[in-house]
Design a protein around this motif. Structure first.
Motif, short mmCIF file in Angstrom:
data_model
loop_
_atom_site.label_atom_id
_atom_site.label_comp_id
_atom_site.label_asym_id
_atom_site.label_seq_id
_atom_site.Cartn_x
_atom_site.Cartn_y
_atom_site.Cartn_z
N SER A 146 1.08 -0.95 -5.26
CA SER A 146 0.84 0.38 -4.69
C SER A 146 -0.02 1.23 -5.61
O SER A 146 -0.87 2.01 -5.15
CB SER A 146 2.17 1.08 -4.41
OG SER A 146 2.88 1.33 -5.61
N ASP A 148 0.82 -1.22 0.00
CA ASP A 148 0.00 0.00 0.00
C ASP A 148 0.85 1.27 0.00
O ASP A 148 0.53 2.25 -0.67
CB ASP A 148 -0.94 0.01 1.21
CG ASP A 148 -2.08 -0.98 1.05
OD1 ASP A 148 -2.52 -1.20 -0.08
OD2 ASP A 148 -2.52 -1.54 2.07
N PHE A 149 1.92 1.25 0.77
CA PHE A 149 2.76 2.45 0.90
C PHE A 149 4.14 2.21 0.28
O PHE A 149 5.12 2.84 0.67
CB PHE A 149 2.93 2.82 2.38
CG PHE A 149 1.64 3.12 3.08
CD1 PHE A 149 1.05 4.37 2.96
CD2 PHE A 149 1.01 2.16 3.84
CE1 PHE A 149 -0.15 4.65 3.60
CE2 PHE A 149 -0.19 2.43 4.49
CZ PHE A 149 -0.77 3.67 4.37
N PHE A 155 5.26 2.59 -2.97
CA PHE A 155 5.56 3.16 -4.29
C PHE A 155 7.05 3.48 -4.42
O PHE A 155 7.71 3.05 -5.37
CB PHE A 155 4.72 4.42 -4.53
CG PHE A 155 4.88 4.99 -5.90
CD1 PHE A 155 4.12 4.51 -6.96
CD2 PHE A 155 5.80 6.01 -6.15
CE1 PHE A 155 4.27 5.04 -8.24
CE2 PHE A 155 5.96 6.54 -7.42
CZ PHE A 155 5.19 6.05 -8.47
N SER A 176 -3.50 0.07 -5.16
CA SER A 176 -4.00 0.56 -3.88
C SER A 176 -4.46 2.02 -4.00
O SER A 176 -5.50 2.39 -3.45
CB SER A 176 -2.91 0.44 -2.81
OG SER A 176 -3.39 0.84 -1.55
N ARG A 194 -7.91 1.42 0.86
CA ARG A 194 -6.69 1.01 0.18
C ARG A 194 -6.75 -0.50 0.00
O ARG A 194 -7.68 -1.16 0.47
CB ARG A 194 -5.46 1.45 0.96
CG ARG A 194 -5.36 0.93 2.39
CD ARG A 194 -4.08 1.44 3.04
NE ARG A 194 -3.96 1.07 4.43
CZ ARG A 194 -3.46 -0.07 4.88
NH1 ARG A 194 -3.08 -1.00 4.00
NH2 ARG A 194 -3.36 -0.32 6.17
#
Length: 205
Positions: free
Chosen positions: A138, A113-114, A116, A141, A153
């Motif tokens: 990501s 999710d976080f 990137f 999400s 997300r």
């Protein structure tokens, strides 16, 4: 909107992006302060090398950093310290507190999710497969967060959770559970007493 067993619909307000972002920033600041203080203590006492040799760095820094969100949400009813400060909370889609398995699943997917920038780092370093998976995850999400009605997300979507405002958009005075001043009240539609529960449910539907 959650329908309860009493046929009363509860409406929760999903947490806006900026509050979720600020909550995350607060959590990150707290974690980095914690890491800085512990690293300083190790450096001024037994040295960082010795702390790492004894496994203290992993035990007291790495593991708490990685497990922070899962442990907080599990024991603080869906809130980390940042979420608590900003008044947001993780709940299940049925409006109840999320289960431990739901917290675990959304925590396991945090990296995607976080991830990137982490995916970009892996791609630059030559690990194309892992970087590609994290980067694509990501992006998915982000798309889910923008397009889903509850702003979920990927971790929330698969775990069946949603981040909502802790304070409900109504209070007790908006419900039927309050004292009424009936001294000067005049019945407007007295014939309503002739309606059955079936009639009222039909009108409601």
């Amino acid at each position: 909107q959650v329908n309860t067993s009493f046929n009363i619909d509860l409406q929760f307000q999903t947490a806006p992006f900026h509050l979720r972002l600020f909550a995350w920033i607060v959590d990150m600041i707290m974690l980095y302060i914690y890491i800085f203080v512990l690293s300083y203590l190790f450096a001024t006492t037994i040295s960082l090398d010795n702390a790492q040799n004894f496994g203290l760095v992993e035990l007291l820094i790495v593991i708490p950093y990685l497990a922070y969100h899962f442990v907080c949400e599990l024991f603080m009813n869906g809130q980390s310290f940042g979420k608590k400060l900003l008044g947001v909370q993780v709940v299940s889609l049925n409006g109840k507190n999320a289960s431990s398995s739901q917290y675990l699943l959304r925590w396991l997917l945090r990296t995607i999710d976080f991830g990137f920038f982490l995916g970009v780092v892996f791609l630059v370093s030559g690990n194309l497969f892992l970087g590609g998976v994290i980067l694509i995850g990501s992006v998915i999400s982000i798309i889910l967060f923008i397009t889903t009605p509850n702003n979920q997300r990927l971790g929330d979507f698969l775990a069946g959770t949603v981040v909502v405002m802790k304070k409900l958009p109504y209070n007790l005075n908006d419900t039927i559970f309050k004292e009424l001043d009936v001294k000067n009240y005049k019945v407007v539609f007295p014939m309503v007493m002739r309606l059955s529960d079936k009639d009222i449910n039909l009108i409601n539907n």
